[in-house]
Write an enzyme that holds these catalytic residues in place. Structure first.
Site, PDB file in Angstrom:
ATOM      1  N   LYS A 260      16.259  17.325  -2.864  1.00  0.00           N
ATOM      2  CA  LYS A 260      14.834  16.821  -2.631  1.00  0.00           C
ATOM      3  C   LYS A 260      14.655  15.540  -3.297  1.00  0.00           C
ATOM      4  O   LYS A 260      15.063  15.261  -4.467  1.00  0.00           O
ATOM      5  CB  LYS A 260      14.019  17.789  -3.282  1.00  0.00           C
ATOM      6  CG  LYS A 260      12.366  17.654  -3.330  1.00  0.00           C
ATOM      7  CD  LYS A 260      11.606  18.714  -3.754  1.00  0.00           C
ATOM      8  CE  LYS A 260      11.022  19.574  -2.652  1.00  0.00           C
ATOM      9  NZ  LYS A 260      10.168  20.573  -3.349  1.00  0.00           N
ATOM     10  N   GLU A 348       2.697  35.352  -3.223  1.00  0.00           N
ATOM     11  CA  GLU A 348       1.151  35.851  -3.766  1.00  0.00           C
ATOM     12  C   GLU A 348       0.731  37.209  -3.763  1.00  0.00           C
ATOM     13  O   GLU A 348       0.263  37.744  -4.695  1.00  0.00           O
ATOM     14  CB  GLU A 348       0.248  34.943  -2.665  1.00  0.00           C
ATOM     15  CG  GLU A 348       0.036  33.409  -3.233  1.00  0.00           C
ATOM     16  CD  GLU A 348       1.028  32.686  -2.616  1.00  0.00           C
ATOM     17  OE1 GLU A 348       1.871  33.448  -1.718  1.00  0.00           O
ATOM     18  OE2 GLU A 348       1.023  31.474  -2.673  1.00  0.00           O
ATOM     19  N   ARG A 376      -3.838  35.499   1.874  1.00  0.00           N
ATOM     20  CA  ARG A 376      -2.871  36.536   2.359  1.00  0.00           C
ATOM     21  C   ARG A 376      -2.503  37.691   1.364  1.00  0.00           C
ATOM     22  O   ARG A 376      -2.012  38.658   1.394  1.00  0.00           O
ATOM     23  CB  ARG A 376      -1.484  35.769   2.383  1.00  0.00           C
ATOM     24  CG  ARG A 376      -0.730  35.173   1.222  1.00  0.00           C
ATOM     25  CD  ARG A 376       0.596  34.726   1.466  1.00  0.00           C
ATOM     26  NE  ARG A 376       0.664  34.122   2.806  1.00  0.00           N
ATOM     27  CZ  ARG A 376       1.856  33.395   3.224  1.00  0.00           C
ATOM     28  NH1 ARG A 376       2.882  33.495   2.597  1.00  0.00           N
ATOM     29  NH2 ARG A 376       1.882  32.774   4.529  1.00  0.00           N
TER      30      ARG A 376
HETATM   31  C1  LIG Z   1       1.788  30.896   0.810  1.00  0.00           C
HETATM   32  C2  LIG Z   1       1.878  29.379   0.133  1.00  0.00           C
HETATM   33  N1  LIG Z   1       2.044  29.279  -1.354  1.00  0.00           N
HETATM   34  C3  LIG Z   1       1.991  28.258  -1.769  1.00  0.00           C
HETATM   35  C4  LIG Z   1       2.306  26.935  -1.066  1.00  0.00           C
HETATM   36  C5  LIG Z   1       2.391  25.877  -1.910  1.00  0.00           C
HETATM   37  N2  LIG Z   1       3.616  24.976  -1.704  1.00  0.00           N
HETATM   38  C6  LIG Z   1       3.708  23.948  -0.791  1.00  0.00           C
HETATM   39  S1  LIG Z   1       5.124  23.360  -0.626  1.00  0.00           S
HETATM   40  C7  LIG Z   1       5.899  24.443  -1.879  1.00  0.00           C
HETATM   41  C8  LIG Z   1       7.353  24.483  -2.251  1.00  0.00           C
HETATM   42  C9  LIG Z   1       8.065  24.916  -0.957  1.00  0.00           C
HETATM   43  O1  LIG Z   1       9.576  24.985  -1.409  1.00  0.00           O
HETATM   44  P1  LIG Z   1      10.692  25.016  -0.221  1.00  0.00           P
HETATM   45  O2  LIG Z   1      10.161  26.154   0.706  1.00  0.00           O
HETATM   46  O3  LIG Z   1      11.915  25.134  -0.959  1.00  0.00           O
HETATM   47  O4  LIG Z   1      10.410  23.746   0.351  1.00  0.00           O
HETATM   48  P2  LIG Z   1      11.012  22.288  -0.099  1.00  0.00           P
HETATM   49  O5  LIG Z   1       9.562  21.682  -0.554  1.00  0.00           O
HETATM   50  O6  LIG Z   1      11.801  22.351  -1.093  1.00  0.00           O
HETATM   51  O7  LIG Z   1      11.388  21.297   1.238  1.00  0.00           O
HETATM   52  C10 LIG Z   1       4.981  25.368  -2.163  1.00  0.00           C
HETATM   53  C11 LIG Z   1       4.826  26.562  -3.236  1.00  0.00           C
HETATM   54  C12 LIG Z   1       2.130  27.141   0.127  1.00  0.00           C
HETATM   55  N3  LIG Z   1       2.357  26.040   1.047  1.00  0.00           N
HETATM   56  N4  LIG Z   1       1.957  28.357   0.846  1.00  0.00           N
HETATM   57 MG   LIG Z   2      13.268  23.888  -1.555  1.00  0.00          MG
END
Ligand SMILES: Cc1ncc(C[n+]2csc(CCOP(=O)(O)OP(=O)(O)O)c2C)c(N)n1
Ligand SMILES: [Mg+2]
Ligand SMILES: CC(=O)[C@@H](O)[C@H](O)COP(=O)(O)O
Length: 625
Positions: A260, A348, A376
């Site tokens: 990242k 969640e 959700r």
């Molecule tokens: C249901 C839900 N909870 C929390 C979030 C907030 N959120 C946005 S991006 C993220 C991290 C996602 O991690 P990953 O899937 O590994 O993607 P990366 O950012 O590492 O590419 C979170 C928790 C969300 N988008 N949806």
């Molecule tokens: Mg990730």
């Protein structure tokens, strides 16, 4: 076709102009790909530094997205992104580089895929862990419609893979011949913070291991072919493995290892979240662009501070987050009391019912969660917490219009959902002082409670001029005390006070009331309403089913005939823009509220005022509001 202009800055990024659509990208000689990747990275840094947005996630998928669009022919094939915050490179490669000047701004490029922008975009919802279910359905549809050659590619992050819905989909895809369905696991080891839990541990083992035991893994046990782990920054290598995946005769997981923030020192070195999401920054340092005055403490900061104090006082408080420890302000409590803050991953529903378990075990959980993401877990709130009347406190951050993250991020549904929940009490603090008071009352509650906080920072503390049975009276009209009573929900009090002053200038007397605890409706409101010509309720949430609707019902139940005008957000998907602008467009700023009240008063037929209505004080209570 793409609805936004092609790149105009050809001089700065010549290859981007050349590779501005998937066909052109596929025609590019492989020898030029490193140059293209470099340009894309520089472009993303420049544009996101200028506008704010998701920097780390997009820098991590440059080579992966180039390879995907060279191997799969979008839109004949479909490339789906989970959450979609990492789709900037996809947008650049599908003809929208020229639109990044308006990223996340009114009328400009969305920060997430958008069907209105491009035929290459599918999933607009930024809620995590949905992509595999979309892919399962779309692949099934392709097979049913006789188009099995149209591949479906689902890009999911390691964080999103901690969400339950992802495993519901894997459970279905693993046994069904809905190939070509290619799951691309973008594993950078992080959500915001490093991903934790059993899934992350398993992925780490796969990333470390090269022996046969790693060949057999969770994915192969579920019926998938497993390819990887592969270097997510080796474009030729990625192209080769994606071609292999496509040629297989069953669903496949391609496990891609990425970093990242790849290629940008400030992101790679950032311990907090690798510059997951930034405001405008100085690209040379990655730090926020210098401002004249230091940013005020946000609602999140203030909640985090109050929670730490409470955690110091009460050993039974346990906080829970769904992979958003820092964004919901829990990090200081987690540092001080590591055993009393649980990060359950992007899960969640689990967070809420785990909290129910904690409460059953005698603790008082505080579930800190963005309002939009609680959607959700509504059933868990209703049936796992409220049905059992459990002492769980939900602190909903980003409640109301949030702004640049667009329709699936506005926290505008919680009041309409939660006013349905029997026994659940909802509070909305108007300022810092009330935040501390109401949070303390919420965690002292014997049953389920909710506190909702908007994005941004609170206005100055506003003291009441009177308090009637738990209702703060923030303003009384000096001249015509009983024309209108405005019931403000939380921070809307400030706009309501502005509206009251504007109306006073028109000779309309306005009382501004802040119940603090907005649901169930305070019975004292009925007596107050009965002595006014009009009640106006103002909430930063959908007006159908929210607090306004509840007040209307409460007055009807109390046989109070004073008409109610409910001011809130339309039940609509509201695009991205700034919070201030969107609230103004919805008529929820001072002038807008005043306009609505003026219009409603005009509409009221001239009715004989209720007996004693305008006398100073009312025979029934003897107190002016
Ligand atoms: C249901 C839900 N909870 C929390 C979030 C907030 N959120 C946005 S991006 C993220 C991290 C996602 O991690 P990953 O899937 O590994 O993607 P990366 O950012 O590492 O590419 C979170 C928790 C969300 N988008 N949806
Ligand atoms: Mg990730
Ligand atoms: C996709 C993602 O990361 C979102 O959760 C969003 O960016 C949050 O934005 P704020 O935390 O700035 O409200």
């Amino acid at each position: 076709m793409s609805a936004v202009p092609t790149p105009t800055g050809a001089g700065e990024f010549p290859l981007l102009a050349e590779a501005s659509d998937p066909k052109a990208l596929r025609a590019l000689p492989a020898a030029r790909l490193p140059e293209l990747v470099g340009e894309i990275r520089a472009f993303v840094i420049e544009k996101v530094a200028a506008s704010g947005g998701h920097l780390g996630p997009n820098l991590g998928v440059v080579e992966l997205t180039v390879a995907l669009h060279r191997v799969f022919a979008s839109p004949h094939d479909t490339v789906l992104f989970d959450i979609g915050h990492q789709a900037y490179v996809h947008k650049i490669l599908t003809g929208r580089a020229g639109a990044f000047g308006g990223l996340r701004r009114a009328g400009g490029l969305s920060g997430y895929p958008s069907r209105a922008e491009s035929e290459h975009d599918v999933i607009e919802n930024s809620h995590a862990s949905t992509v595999l279910s979309y892919a399962d359905g779309l692949a099934h549809a392709r097979r049913l419609s006789g188009e099995p050659d149209r591949a479906v590619v689902a890009v999911i992050g390691d964080g999103a893979l901690t969400g339950g819905m992802a495993w519901e989909a894997l459970n279905n895809i693993g046994t069904a011949p809905r190939h070509p369905l290619i799951v691309v696991l973008n594993d950078n080891g992080r959500s915001y913070a490093p991903t934790t839990g059993a899934v992350a541990t398993h992925l780490d083992a796969l990333k470390r291991g090269t022996g046969p035991e790693e060949r057999r893994n969770l994915f192969t046990d579920l019926g998938f072919a497993y390819l990887g782990p592969v270097d997510g920054h080796d474009t030729p290598g990625l192209e080769a493995v994606l071609h292999t995946a496509r040629a297989l005769d069953r669903p496949v997981v391609v496990h891609v290892m990425t970093v990242k923030g790849k290629g940008y020192g400030p992101a790679e070195r950032d311990d907090a979240d690798h510059l997951h999401a930034v405001g405008t920054i100085d690209p040379s340092t990655g730090r926020p662009a210098p401002t004249a005055s230091p940013a005020p403490l946000s609602w999140t900061d203030l909640f985090g501070r109050e929670l730490l104090h409470l955690a110091e006082e009460r050993q039974d408080l346990i906080a829970l987050t769904a992979s958003m420890l820092r964004p919901t302000g829990l990090h200081s409590t987690a540092t001080r009391f590591p055993g009393r803050v649980l990060d359950v991953g992007i899960a969640e529903q689990h967070a809420v019912t785990c909290a129910a378990g904690l409460a059953t075990g005698g603790y008082h959980p505080v579930v800190a969660i963005y309002a939009t993401f609680l959607n959700r877990a509504f059933d868990q709130v209703l049936m796992d917490v409220a049905l059992h009347r459990l002492p769980v406190t939900f602190v909903l951050d980003r409640a109301g219009i949030t702004g640049p993250d667009g329709p699936s991020h506005h926290g505008m549904w919680d009041l309409s959902l939660l006013t349905m929940v029997p026994g659940l009490r909802i509070a909305a603090p108007r300022d810092t002082k009330r935040l501390g008071m109401l949070l303390r009352e919420a965690v002292a509650g014997q049953g389920p409670t909710v506190l909702r906080l908007p994005k941004g920072a609170p206005g100055s503390d506003t003291e009441a001029v009177a308090r009637i049975d738990g209702i703060d009276i923030l303003r009384r009209s000096p001249h015509r005390p009983l024309d209108v009573i405005v019931v403000a929900v939380g921070p809307m009090a400030h706009a309501c006070l502005e509206a009251a002053a504007l109306l006073e200038d028109d000779g309309i007397g306005v009382t501004v009331a802040d119940p603090g605890w907005v649901h169930p409706v305070n019975p004292a409101l009925a007596a107050l309403a009965a002595r006014h010509r009009l009640v106006a309720t103002v909430e930063d949430g959908v007006r159908t089913g929210g607090i306004g609707a509840a007040v209307t019902q409460a007055l009807q139940d109390a046989q109070v005939r004073t008409p109610v005008t409910v001011l809130g957000l339309p039940p609509a998907f509201i695009p991205h823009d700034t919070r201030t602008s969107l609230l103004g467009q919805a008529g929820l700023d001072g002038p807008g509220i005043a306009r609505s009240i003026r219009t409603h008063l005009k509409r009221l037929t001239s009715v004989a005022p209720p007996a004693g209505a305008y006398a100073a004080g009312s025979p029934s209570t003897g107190r002016t509001p």
